[in-house]
Design an enzyme around this catalytic site. Sequence first.
Site, PDB file in Angstrom:
ATOM      1  N   CYS A 128       3.164 -19.091   3.766  1.00  0.00           N
ATOM      2  CA  CYS A 128       2.619 -18.577   5.022  1.00  0.00           C
ATOM      3  C   CYS A 128       2.177 -17.157   4.742  1.00  0.00           C
ATOM      4  CB  CYS A 128       3.657 -18.605   6.141  1.00  0.00           C
ATOM      5  SG  CYS A 128       3.026 -17.885   7.684  1.00  0.00           S
ATOM      6  N   CYS A 131       2.986 -14.610   8.024  1.00  0.00           N
ATOM      7  CA  CYS A 131       4.369 -14.211   8.318  1.00  0.00           C
ATOM      8  C   CYS A 131       5.333 -15.102   7.550  1.00  0.00           C
ATOM      9  CB  CYS A 131       4.632 -14.224   9.819  1.00  0.00           C
ATOM     10  SG  CYS A 131       4.141 -15.757  10.641  1.00  0.00           S
ATOM     11  N   SER A 132       5.959 -16.073   8.238  1.00  0.00           N
ATOM     12  CA  SER A 132       6.915 -16.936   7.540  1.00  0.00           C
ATOM     13  C   SER A 132       7.017 -18.298   8.212  1.00  0.00           C
ATOM     14  CB  SER A 132       8.294 -16.270   7.488  1.00  0.00           C
ATOM     15  OG  SER A 132       8.754 -15.971   8.802  1.00  0.00           O
ATOM     16  N   CYS A 133       5.914 -18.834   8.713  1.00  0.00           N
ATOM     17  CA  CYS A 133       5.909 -20.142   9.371  1.00  0.00           C
ATOM     18  C   CYS A 133       6.487 -21.202   8.431  1.00  0.00           C
ATOM     19  CB  CYS A 133       4.491 -20.522   9.778  1.00  0.00           C
ATOM     20  SG  CYS A 133       3.758 -19.424  11.014  1.00  0.00           S
TER      21      CYS A 133
END
Length: 243
Positions: A128, A131-133
């Site tokens: 991602c 961000c950090s999906c």
Amino acid sequence: MSADHDHDHDHDHDHKPAPMVEEVSDFEILEMAVRELAIEKGLFSAEDHRVWKDYVHTLGPLPAARLVAKAWLDPEYKKLCIEDGVEASKAVGVNWVTSPPTQFGTPSDYCNLRVLADSPTLKHVVVCTLCSCYPRPILGQSPEWYRSPNYRRRLVRWPRQVLAEFGLQLPSEVQIRVADSNQKTRYIVMPVRPEGTDGWTEDQLAEIVTRDCLIGVAVPKPGITVNAKRPVLKANRPVHHDH
């Protein structure tokens, strides 16, 4: 989104572990600030957050591992996984709408799940970049290195090099395709079933489908049932690149 770049660059060849995570994500700081503000404004309570947090920490990669193992054994189910990952998830006990405590998912977690099937000439890996999906309902909490700016920045530019740092050396004829998760779509990788697993049961197969295999930075191997203790090491045979 795909990337497959090889460039020239000199690398230090010492083999000491090189931890990828040395940074605190700005998004982690932002999450704490937004959470406190949301509680203050009454959008949800601290108890709501505790219940959700407890639920999230019960999640793990086993459902996704079972999905892959089942697909290896059942061609029709594999087809369903590729066509409709959300529907296929129900067969391994994950309902993306009703499983979370809210009973309606969240904007972060209720989204389109895509299952990316590897082949002998194609390797998928997930990141991602924003961000950090991450597909938490079926894969659990993301590892710290997955959320690091280091991994997110470099994987898209130099996927072959980054995979080499994880210990995954791929032949030059294997294409690497990077899938960029986002708010609406999450991904898991269905790796190629390894040789030496003929006659294995679904349970046996699921044991070798580790979290790292499902992200795409490793491939399943008979006898390997856990993720590497140090996820990122300097490559023994670095792939060189120019800047």
